[in-house]
Structures are given as C-alpha cells and as structure tokens.
Design an enzyme around this catalytic site. Sequence first.
Site, PDB file in Angstrom:
ATOM      1  N   ASP A   1       7.144 -30.499 -52.902  1.00  0.00           N
ATOM      2  CA  ASP A   1       6.660 -29.141 -52.683  1.00  0.00           C
ATOM      3  C   ASP A   1       5.202 -29.247 -52.268  1.00  0.00           C
ATOM      4  OD1 ASP A   1       7.840 -26.192 -53.610  1.00  0.00           O
ATOM      5  OD2 ASP A   1       5.651 -26.255 -53.526  1.00  0.00           O
ATOM      6  N   TYR A  49       9.557 -14.049 -39.537  1.00  0.00           N
ATOM      7  CA  TYR A  49      10.423 -14.890 -40.377  1.00  0.00           C
ATOM      8  C   TYR A  49      11.844 -14.907 -39.797  1.00  0.00           C
ATOM      9  CZ  TYR A  49      13.169 -15.882 -44.679  1.00  0.00           C
ATOM     10  OH  TYR A  49      14.038 -16.380 -45.616  1.00  0.00           O
TER      11      TYR A  49
HETATM   12  C1  AKB Z   1      13.132 -12.382 -48.008  1.00  0.00           C
HETATM   13  O1  AKB Z   1      13.236 -11.271 -48.533  1.00  0.00           O
HETATM   14  O2  AKB Z   1      12.258 -12.698 -47.221  1.00  0.00           O
HETATM   15  C2  AKB Z   1      14.203 -13.410 -48.332  1.00  0.00           C
HETATM   16  C3  AKB Z   1      15.315 -13.401 -47.354  1.00  0.00           C
HETATM   17  C4  AKB Z   1      16.229 -12.246 -47.284  1.00  0.00           C
HETATM   18  O3  AKB Z   1      15.491 -14.340 -46.634  1.00  0.00           O
HETATM   19  N1  AKB Z   1      14.692 -13.210 -49.664  1.00  0.00           N
END
Ligand code: AKB
Length: 308
Positions: free
Chosen positions: A31, A136
């Site tokens: 980590d 993301y």
């Molecule tokens: C987030 O909320 O960013 C994560 C996901 C849904 O990948 N838990």
Amino acid sequence: MRVLITGAGGQIGRELVIALYRRGDQILATDIQPLNYSGIQTATLDVTNSQAMWEVLMDWRPQEVFHLAAYLSARSESNPYESWQVNFTATWHLFEACLEAGVQRVFWPSSIAAFGPHTPRAQTPQYTVMDPIGIYGIAKLAGERLAEYFYLRRGLDVRSIRFPGIVGPAHLPMGGTTDFAVHMFYDALQKGTYTCYLKPHTRLPMLYIEDAIRAILELMAAPPEALSIRGAYNIQGMSFSPAELEAEIQKRIPHFRCVYEPDFRQALAESWPETLDDSIARKDWGWKPQYDLYALCEAMWKALPLYT
Ligand code: AKB
C-alpha cells in the site's frame, strides 16, 4: 499460491488479505501507506512509481496479483490528473510488469462508475451505452478496454468485476460516492444523526463486503475457458437509497435521523445504475449474492460494536 496485493490497506484490500491468508497463500501486501498486518509480509508501494512496481513484481514473482490501489470517484474529482495516473497509467504499467514476471492471473476491479447518464439505470445490461462523466469512471472504462486488450493481444489472464458500493463494518471508506452507506451506520451508532451528501431517493447498487470478497475469489478460481468477458462483469447484490437505509436503521435506532445536503457527488450517483443485469456472471462463473439489505443490516449490527 504466491500473491501480491496493491492497495491492501483499503476497504476491499484489508478483507481480501484476511481471506487469502485463510486460504493459506503466501502474501505480499502493499500500500502507499505503511501496513501493519501481523504474520503477513508487507511493503510500501506507490503504484505510480513504475520502476518500484516492476521491482516488487520481479522480486516477489507472484502467481496471482490483485491490483486494488485506486483513487475513488469523489477524491478523483479534486485531483483528476493524479487520479488518471493511479487508476489508468499505473494499471497499464502493472499489466506490462505482470507479463514480464510471468504472473498467471490478475484481478483488477472496475466499477459501476464506468456507466454514465445515457446508460439505462434499471437492470443495466452488460453491454450498453457507457458515457461516464467522472474521471474515475472514465479511467475505469478505459481500464476495462485495456484489460481486454492485454488479454487478446498479449495473453495476460486479467479478470474484473464492475463493483457497486461496498458495505462492511471494519473500514470507514473515504473518497467514494457510495461511502454514505457505511458512514450512516457509524454515525447512527455514534451520534444518532447523519448528514448525507446525496438526495434521499438516490438508489444505488450495493454489495456486502463478504459477497465482494467471495466474488473476487470465485472469479479468480474460474477456468479461463468459462469466462466470456475480459473487460469487467456486471454483478448485482442489493440496491437501496439513503432514505431506505435510514428507515432500516430506524428499526434498530428509532431516534436516528438523516439530514440531506446533496453536493457534487449527487451528479455522479445519478449517472450510475440503480440495478444491474448480472446474468452473464451467473452463467459464466456461478455468481450469486448471499446478502440482501436485511442480511446486510443484521451483519453490520453484529460486527459494528467491534469497530465503533
Ligand atoms: C465510489 O463510490 O467511488 C466507489 C465505486 C462505486 O466504485 N465505491
């Protein structure tokens, strides 16, 4: 089995280390923060340092790699470039290093964040429109394509799941959009009130941590020829909104109240599925969740006193 885990201090990582330890594996848990797991070998590893990651793989020579290091969705929005480096570029470097180190199988988690506002929200199909609005989710979608590319072109046995929100008692997750569920339990017990950053009726898919760990282990144990998907599998456990969870918690703590103050995470949550069609995961490797909302709450009430 000789295994390497990145992001071993996170919500999934901690529980996966325990499960692999019970399975009798030889584990190297890494980590970016120092880890303190008794009886398990640990190392500090920043996955954006590709040379360091390569050296760890060459030294440890794992058979299986679980690449969990990530910036979650909300945190990614305040550091989009760093998030891309961790979530996408480091994954590419890891896949390359795994090939060189002769790794047999790699697990890398995708997310429901790979979907977007034009994706059908109910029973989201495995194959559908994917137009993520958060960095993301963009990295997760690109990572899914990269995983399939490495499998098809380079022969790397990569396996992945589009994880929903994960709920478990042992870790207070930070930096995600689905974190509210765990935080609501902790605050209900500790304060009797919780301020939620999503609107009350925003339903999202969720999974109890034990189901999440079992899904990873079952997918990794499946024979390669059974797997028809090398991007990432949809899986479904349960779905609930903050208001539904609040009502469940009130059955145990009647005075508990939530205050709703939606912020930027609302737009992300609204762009994600409510429920997923996981029929391909069920057919290919036998996925079947064991926890619904009732079972999740029972498990949380049993375990939370150990952690709060
Ligand atoms: C987030 O909320 O960013 C994560 C996901 C849904 O990948 N838990």
